[in-house]
Design an enzyme around this catalytic site. Structure first.
Site, PDB file in Angstrom:
ATOM      1  N   LYS A 196       0.477  -1.032   0.326  1.00 44.94           N
ATOM      2  CA  LYS A 196       0.466   0.129   0.000  1.00 44.94           C
ATOM      3  C   LYS A 196       0.718   1.744   0.077  1.00 44.94           C
ATOM      4  O   LYS A 196       0.486   2.195  -0.239  1.00 44.94           O
ATOM      5  CB  LYS A 196      -1.127  -0.053   1.222  1.00 44.94           C
ATOM      6  CG  LYS A 196      -1.978  -0.850   0.770  1.00 44.94           C
ATOM      7  CD  LYS A 196      -3.056  -0.507   2.238  1.00 44.94           C
ATOM      8  CE  LYS A 196      -4.314  -1.906   1.557  1.00 44.94           C
ATOM      9  NZ  LYS A 196      -5.263  -1.483   2.880  1.00 44.94           N
ATOM     10  N   LYS A 207     -11.091  -3.865  -3.465  1.00 40.26           N
ATOM     11  CA  LYS A 207     -11.540  -3.212  -2.842  1.00 40.26           C
ATOM     12  C   LYS A 207     -11.306  -1.897  -3.948  1.00 40.26           C
ATOM     13  O   LYS A 207     -12.093  -1.428  -4.001  1.00 40.26           O
ATOM     14  CB  LYS A 207     -12.317  -3.058  -2.669  1.00 40.26           C
ATOM     15  CG  LYS A 207     -12.111  -2.990  -1.170  1.00 40.26           C
ATOM     16  CD  LYS A 207     -13.290  -2.467   0.404  1.00 40.26           C
ATOM     17  CE  LYS A 207     -13.134  -3.727   1.438  1.00 40.26           C
ATOM     18  NZ  LYS A 207     -12.083  -3.596   2.266  1.00 40.26           N
ATOM     19  N   LYS A 264      -4.337  -9.763  -6.339  1.00 41.23           N
ATOM     20  CA  LYS A 264      -5.293 -10.170  -5.639  1.00 41.23           C
ATOM     21  C   LYS A 264      -6.938  -9.246  -5.913  1.00 41.23           C
ATOM     22  O   LYS A 264      -6.231  -7.965  -6.311  1.00 41.23           O
ATOM     23  CB  LYS A 264      -5.103  -9.835  -4.376  1.00 41.23           C
ATOM     24  CG  LYS A 264      -6.033 -10.163  -2.326  1.00 41.23           C
ATOM     25  CD  LYS A 264      -5.991  -9.483  -1.298  1.00 41.23           C
ATOM     26  CE  LYS A 264      -6.031  -7.675  -1.265  1.00 41.23           C
ATOM     27  NZ  LYS A 264      -6.128  -7.625   0.117  1.00 41.23           N
TER      28      LYS A 264
HETATM   29  P1  TYM Z   1     -10.431  -5.644   4.213  1.00 43.75           P
HETATM   30  O1  TYM Z   1     -11.538  -4.803   4.380  1.00 43.75           O
HETATM   31  O2  TYM Z   1      -9.487  -6.054   3.658  1.00 43.75           O
HETATM   32  O3  TYM Z   1     -11.117  -7.385   4.048  1.00 43.75           O
HETATM   33  C1  TYM Z   1     -12.508  -8.173   4.672  1.00 43.75           C
HETATM   34  C2  TYM Z   1     -12.100  -9.066   4.949  1.00 43.75           C
HETATM   35  O4  TYM Z   1     -11.704  -9.946   3.334  1.00 43.75           O
HETATM   36  C3  TYM Z   1     -11.110 -10.674   3.040  1.00 43.75           C
HETATM   37  N1  TYM Z   1     -10.854 -10.585   1.247  1.00 43.75           N
HETATM   38  C4  TYM Z   1     -10.758 -11.409   0.619  1.00 43.75           C
HETATM   39  N2  TYM Z   1     -10.604 -12.367   1.083  1.00 43.75           N
HETATM   40  C5  TYM Z   1     -10.446 -13.685  -0.134  1.00 43.75           C
HETATM   41  N3  TYM Z   1     -10.231 -13.305  -1.357  1.00 43.75           N
HETATM   42  C6  TYM Z   1      -9.563 -11.718  -2.379  1.00 43.75           C
HETATM   43  N4  TYM Z   1      -9.281 -10.805  -3.026  1.00 43.75           N
HETATM   44  C7  TYM Z   1     -10.166 -10.809  -0.869  1.00 43.75           C
HETATM   45  N5  TYM Z   1     -10.119  -9.339  -0.755  1.00 43.75           N
HETATM   46  C8  TYM Z   1     -10.094  -9.615   0.852  1.00 43.75           C
HETATM   47  C9  TYM Z   1      -9.970 -10.123   4.162  1.00 43.75           C
HETATM   48  O5  TYM Z   1      -9.119 -10.839   4.254  1.00 43.75           O
HETATM   49  C10 TYM Z   1     -10.982  -9.871   4.939  1.00 43.75           C
HETATM   50  O6  TYM Z   1     -10.740 -11.165   5.813  1.00 43.75           O
HETATM   51  N6  TYM Z   1      -7.636  -5.773   8.300  1.00 43.75           N
HETATM   52  C11 TYM Z   1      -8.933  -5.983   7.536  1.00 43.75           C
HETATM   53  C12 TYM Z   1      -9.856  -5.604   8.674  1.00 43.75           C
HETATM   54  C13 TYM Z   1      -9.513  -6.289  10.014  1.00 43.75           C
HETATM   55  C14 TYM Z   1      -9.752  -6.832  10.134  1.00 43.75           C
HETATM   56  C15 TYM Z   1      -9.339  -6.982  11.819  1.00 43.75           C
HETATM   57  C16 TYM Z   1      -9.661  -8.424  10.241  1.00 43.75           C
HETATM   58  C17 TYM Z   1      -9.892  -4.555  10.908  1.00 43.75           C
HETATM   59  N7  TYM Z   1      -9.808  -5.358  12.127  1.00 43.75           N
HETATM   60  C18 TYM Z   1      -9.892  -7.788  13.417  1.00 43.75           C
HETATM   61  C19 TYM Z   1      -9.921  -9.378  11.821  1.00 43.75           C
HETATM   62  C20 TYM Z   1      -9.966  -8.818  12.501  1.00 43.75           C
HETATM   63  C21 TYM Z   1      -9.004  -4.996   6.381  1.00 43.75           C
HETATM   64  O7  TYM Z   1      -8.056  -4.611   5.897  1.00 43.75           O
HETATM   65  O8  TYM Z   1      -9.981  -5.882   5.537  1.00 43.75           O
END
Ligand code: TYM
Length: 341
Positions: A122, A209, A206
């Site tokens: 990032k 969003k 990957k």
């Molecule tokens: P974020 O918002 O990027 O993504 C949310 C969840 O979706 C999963 N994910 C995917 N899984 C499969 N294929 C993909 N292409 C894909 N893109 C995203 C991510 O692995 C995630 O599970 N840091 C985290 C949010 C967070 C969090 C937490 C998660 C903040 N605090 C505490 C768990 C526990 C994030 O940015 O996810």
């Protein structure tokens, strides 16, 4: 939560996860996270929230962020999360997240944070002025998890390294205060299929969003027509045979999407495509996606119009979350030597 579900939840292990409401959620978010939360929810004491504080590590339009936060909550419910059984809230409604994050920041090392691949990726896209929040972001995520004595964190593959850091921080803090360990040490749950859905335009990256190319991702808000168009345009590989092969990441991605959505095994799917063309695979993948996404999309549309309902859920969730988080925070403050107010 109703009294009976509170009592019941106390005997279950805590499962917690979250999504950044930084844009519309994608099929990757659904398959790597939401679908799994819904599947596992009945066996756990569940806490799910929208991490609006994480979202501002990159610049957000304030009105959009508010709307996306409601939309994320609506998407959880539309994907099958039961708001009567799970605690649902917005991260910024529970100040203990930021408070614990500061204490953990003081116990984390520059070296370990510099190794986070998501930070490297990032920050490389940010140019010169890299927000320091992007660097300390995994510590806030650790605070999110450790505040609730979480045991299981269902996430996609890309978050695994952050959970490992969370475990390291938990163990480090527990070792500092061995008489009364502060935190449970959480385990990640990475689904065997669908933990890394790839971009439709670059199957080596990957699905994200935040990808500026809207054709790279299927959003859960996409119309049936858009889903079909995006899948028809999906980048596939040279050759014409539909096989599971590392040389064919585009085909593997479409087969993975099908397997994750239908529960079918990849070899069975492949067997059904003998003698067929890439075009068949794309159209059938689109049909499967449409079938899964349409009911979610329609329900999100309905729910996002009902802000009174969503606000009520957020309020109730914040109340429960604040009470639980404060217990852990008080213990941490006591251990590090703060006078409790
Ligand atoms: P974020 O918002 O990027 O993504 C949310 C969840 O979706 C999963 N994910 C995917 N899984 C499969 N294929 C993909 N292409 C894909 N893109 C995203 C991510 O692995 C995630 O599970 N840091 C985290 C949010 C967070 C969090 C937490 C998660 C903040 N605090 C505490 C768990 C526990 C994030 O940015 O996810």
């Amino acid at each position: 939560m109703a009294e009976s579900s509170t009592q019941q939840s106390q005997s279950k292990k805590v499962m917690l996860s979250a999504v950044q409401p930084s844009n519309r959620l994608t099929l990757g978010n659904y398959l790597g996270a939401l679908k799994i939360w819904a599947q596992l929810q009945k066996d756990y004491d569940c806490i799910f929230f929208a991490v609006d504080m994480h979202a501002i590590t990159s610049r957000q339009d304030p009105e959009e962020l508010r709307e996306q936060t409601y939309r994320a909550l609506a998407t959880y419910i539309a994907a099958g999360i039961d708001p009567d059984q799970c605690i649902l809230f917005a991260q910024s409604h529970v100040p203990a997240h930021a408070q614990l994050a500061w204490v953990l920041t003081c116990h984390s090392y520059m070296g370990e944070l510099s190794r986070m691949t998501q930070f490297k990726d990032k920050s490389a896209k940010q140019g010169t002025n890299i927000p320091s929040g992007l660097f300390t972001y995994p510590v806030l995520m650790a605070a999110d998890i450790l505040l609730y004595q979480t045991e299981l964190v269902p996430v996609g593959e890309d978050q695994k390294q952050h959970i490992e850091l969370t475990r390291d921080l938990a163990i480090r803090m527990n070792n500092l205060f061995p008489k009364a360990p502060l935190f449970k040490v959480p385990e990640p749950y990475i689904p065997p299929v669908g933990a890394r859905i790839m971009s439709l335009q670059n199957p080596l990256a990957k699905m994200s969003k935040s990808d500026p190319d809207v054709n790279s991702a299927i959003y859960l808000s996409d119309s049936d027509d858009t889903i079909l168009k995006k899948l028809k345009r999906a980048v596939t590989d040279s050759g014409s045979e539909i096989v599971w092969d590392d040389e064919k990441p585009g085909i593997k991605n479409l087969l993975t999407i099908q397997a994750a959505l239908t529960g079918k095994k990849v070899p069975d799917l492949v067997a059904g495509y003998v003698g067929k063309q890439y075009g068949h695979l794309k159209i059938e993948t689109a049909e499967i996606c449409i079938q899964a996404i349409k009911p979610i999309r329609d329900e999100v549309e309905r729910l996002t119009k009902d802000k009174t309902y969503l606000t009520q859920i957020l309020k109730k969730g914040a109340q429960s979350a604040n009470a639980r988080a404060q217990k852990t925070l008080d213990q941490v403050y006591k251990n590090v030597g703060f006078i409790l107010p």
